[in-house]
Design a protein around this motif. Structure first.
Motif, short mmCIF file in Angstrom:
data_model
loop_
_atom_site.label_atom_id
_atom_site.label_comp_id
_atom_site.label_asym_id
_atom_site.label_seq_id
_atom_site.Cartn_x
_atom_site.Cartn_y
_atom_site.Cartn_z
N VAL A 13 0.87 -1.17 0.00
CA VAL A 13 0.00 0.00 0.00
C VAL A 13 0.91 1.22 0.00
CG1 VAL A 13 -1.76 1.29 1.26
CG2 VAL A 13 -1.80 -1.22 1.26
N THR A 14 0.66 2.14 -0.92
CA THR A 14 1.50 3.32 -1.03
C THR A 14 0.65 4.53 -1.38
OG1 THR A 14 3.42 4.27 -2.16
CG2 THR A 14 2.05 2.80 -3.45
N ASP A 15 1.11 5.69 -0.97
CA ASP A 15 0.45 6.95 -1.33
C ASP A 15 1.01 7.52 -2.62
OD1 ASP A 15 -1.11 6.87 0.96
OD2 ASP A 15 0.36 7.97 2.15
N SER A 16 2.00 6.85 -3.17
CA SER A 16 2.70 7.35 -4.34
C SER A 16 2.12 6.75 -5.62
CB SER A 16 4.18 6.98 -4.22
OG SER A 16 4.91 7.50 -5.29
N THR A 17 2.51 7.30 -6.75
CA THR A 17 2.08 6.77 -8.04
C THR A 17 3.11 5.81 -8.62
OG1 THR A 17 3.04 8.68 -9.15
CG2 THR A 17 0.68 8.79 -8.60
N TYR A 18 4.08 5.43 -7.81
CA TYR A 18 5.09 4.47 -8.24
C TYR A 18 5.49 3.62 -7.04
CZ TYR A 18 8.31 7.74 -6.02
OH TYR A 18 8.93 8.54 -5.12
N TYR A 19 6.16 2.48 -7.30
CA TYR A 19 6.62 1.62 -6.23
C TYR A 19 7.92 0.95 -6.63
CZ TYR A 19 7.07 -2.37 -3.14
OH TYR A 19 7.57 -3.29 -2.27
N TYR A 30 14.05 -10.57 -6.50
CA TYR A 30 13.12 -11.51 -7.10
C TYR A 30 13.87 -12.53 -7.93
CZ TYR A 30 9.55 -8.01 -6.02
OH TYR A 30 8.72 -7.13 -5.39
N LYS A 31 13.37 -13.75 -7.98
CA LYS A 31 13.94 -14.76 -8.87
C LYS A 31 13.63 -14.37 -10.30
CE LYS A 31 13.50 -18.53 -5.59
NZ LYS A 31 12.96 -19.85 -5.32
N ASP A 32 14.44 -14.87 -11.24
CA ASP A 32 14.18 -14.61 -12.65
C ASP A 32 12.82 -15.17 -13.04
OD1 ASP A 32 16.61 -13.40 -12.93
OD2 ASP A 32 17.49 -14.91 -14.21
N GLY A 33 12.13 -14.46 -13.89
CA GLY A 33 10.85 -14.94 -14.38
C GLY A 33 9.87 -13.81 -14.62
N ALA A 34 8.66 -14.18 -15.01
CA ALA A 34 7.61 -13.21 -15.30
C ALA A 34 6.83 -12.93 -14.02
CB ALA A 34 6.67 -13.75 -16.37
N TYR A 35 6.51 -11.67 -13.82
CA TYR A 35 5.70 -11.23 -12.69
C TYR A 35 4.54 -10.39 -13.21
CZ TYR A 35 9.47 -12.79 -9.69
OH TYR A 35 10.40 -13.56 -9.06
N TYR A 36 3.38 -10.54 -12.57
CA TYR A 36 2.20 -9.78 -12.93
C TYR A 36 1.94 -8.75 -11.84
CZ TYR A 36 1.64 -13.63 -16.15
OH TYR A 36 1.86 -14.55 -17.13
N TRP A 37 1.49 -7.60 -12.26
CA TRP A 37 1.20 -6.56 -11.28
C TRP A 37 -0.03 -5.77 -11.73
CZ3 TRP A 37 1.53 -1.28 -12.46
CH2 TRP A 37 2.16 -0.96 -13.67
N ARG A 38 -0.66 -5.17 -10.77
CA ARG A 38 -1.80 -4.32 -11.04
C ARG A 38 -1.93 -3.33 -9.87
NH1 ARG A 38 -6.74 -8.60 -10.04
NH2 ARG A 38 -6.39 -8.86 -7.81
N VAL A 39 -2.71 -2.32 -10.08
CA VAL A 39 -2.97 -1.36 -9.01
C VAL A 39 -4.47 -1.28 -8.78
CG1 VAL A 39 -0.88 -0.01 -9.40
CG2 VAL A 39 -2.97 0.60 -10.61
N ARG A 40 -4.81 -0.92 -7.56
CA ARG A 40 -6.21 -0.75 -7.22
C ARG A 40 -6.31 0.50 -6.35
NH1 ARG A 40 -9.47 -5.46 -4.24
NH2 ARG A 40 -7.90 -5.07 -2.66
N PRO A 41 -7.15 1.44 -6.78
CA PRO A 41 -7.29 2.66 -5.97
C PRO A 41 -8.05 2.37 -4.68
CG PRO A 41 -8.83 2.69 -7.78
CD PRO A 41 -7.99 1.46 -7.96
N VAL A 42 -7.75 3.16 -3.67
CA VAL A 42 -8.47 3.10 -2.40
C VAL A 42 -8.86 4.54 -2.07
CG1 VAL A 42 -8.32 2.48 0.04
CG2 VAL A 42 -7.12 1.09 -1.66
N ASP A 43 -10.15 4.75 -1.79
CA ASP A 43 -10.60 6.13 -1.50
C ASP A 43 -10.27 6.52 -0.06
OD1 ASP A 43 -12.62 5.12 0.14
OD2 ASP A 43 -14.20 5.39 -1.36
N ALA A 44 -10.59 7.75 0.31
CA ALA A 44 -10.26 8.29 1.63
C ALA A 44 -10.92 7.49 2.75
CB ALA A 44 -10.66 9.76 1.71
N ALA A 45 -12.04 6.85 2.46
CA ALA A 45 -12.73 6.05 3.47
C ALA A 45 -12.15 4.64 3.57
CB ALA A 45 -14.22 5.98 3.15
N GLY A 46 -11.16 4.30 2.68
CA GLY A 46 -10.56 2.97 2.69
C GLY A 46 -11.28 1.96 1.83
N THR A 47 -12.22 2.41 1.01
CA THR A 47 -12.96 1.51 0.14
C THR A 47 -12.15 1.25 -1.14
OG1 THR A 47 -15.01 2.47 0.95
CG2 THR A 47 -15.15 1.15 -1.07
N PRO A 48 -11.84 -0.03 -1.41
CA PRO A 48 -11.06 -0.33 -2.62
C PRO A 48 -11.90 -0.17 -3.89
CG PRO A 48 -11.49 -2.35 -1.38
CD PRO A 48 -12.09 -1.22 -0.61
#
Length: 170
Positions: A13-19, A30-48
Motif C-alpha cells: 500500500v503506497t500513497d505514491s504513483t510508483y513503487y 526476485y527470482k528470474d521470471g515473469a511477474y504480474y502486477w496491477r494497481v487498485r485505488p483506495v478512496d479516503a474512506a478505505g474503500t477499494p
C-alpha cells in the motif's frame, strides 16, 4: 507469477504513483521470471476500487561472458576458467563436465571470484584423470545474495591437446 492474483507474492500500500521494493528487504531480490502486477485505488474512506488490468514485467539477471579457455581452445595442463563479472552477483556457480548435458564427471562449485582453477582434481594431463584426452564443457551462472540463480550461459567446449605429427613427402 500468478496472472489471476490468487497466490500473491507481494502486496504493498503506497500513497505514491510508483513503487520500488526496498533494497534492504528480502522482497527486493526476485527470482528470474515473469511477474504480474496491477494497481487498485483506495478512496479516503478505505474503500477499494476496481483493479487495473494485469501488466507483466520480466525479471532476468544478466549472463556472464566466458573469457577463457575459449571455444575450441586446448591445453595440456589444468586450465584456469575466467568469465566477466555481472551486476547483482554475490558469487558464481561454475560447472565443468565431459558431456554437453553436464551429467558426466561434473565439477560443480561456487566462488566469489570471476575465475576458477580446479586444484583438487588429478592433473588434466594425468592418464588417470577423467578429463585426460576428452573434450570438456563449462558454463557459469551468477547467484545473488539470496542464492537466486541467473541463467547459465551457453556452454563452451575445450578440446584436448593431441600430439599431432606432420609427415611431409620427400
Amino acid at each position: 507469477a500468478d496472472p489471476g492474483f490468487v497466490s500473491l507474492y507481494e502486496t504493498e500500500v503506497t500513497d505514491s504513483t510508483y513503487y520500488t521494493p526496498n533494497s534492504g528487504s528480502a522482497k527486493s531480490t526476485y527470482k528470474d521470471g515473469a511477474y504480474y502486477w496491477r494497481v487498485r485505488p483506495v478512496d479516503a474512506a478505505g474503500t477499494p476500487g476496481t483493479p487495473s488490468e494485469p501488466m507483466t514485467v520480466t525479471k532476468q539477471y544478466p549472463q556472464t561472458t566466458l573469457l577463457e579457455p575459449t571455444q575450441g581452445g586446448s591445453t595440456n595442463k589444468t586450465p584456469t576458467f575466467r568469465w566477466t563479472a555481472v551486476e547483482g552477483a554475490a558469487r558464481y556457480e561454475i560447472q565443468i563436465a565431459t558431456d554437453p548435458a553436464f551429467t558426466q564427471n561434473l565439477i560443480k562449485t561456487t566462488t566469489d571470484n570471476t575465475g576458477y582453477t580446479p586444484v583438487n582434481y588429478p592433473a588434466w594431463s594425468d592418464a588417470a584423470s577423467v578429463y585426460n584426452g576428452k573434450p570438456v564443457w563449462w558454463r557459469v551462472a551468477m547467484m545473488d545474495a539470496n542464492s537466486n540463480y541467473g541463467p547459465f550461459n551457453d556452454s563452451t567446449v575445450m578440446v584436448p591437446q593431441f600430439p599431432y605429427r606432420t609427415h611431409l613427402p620427400m
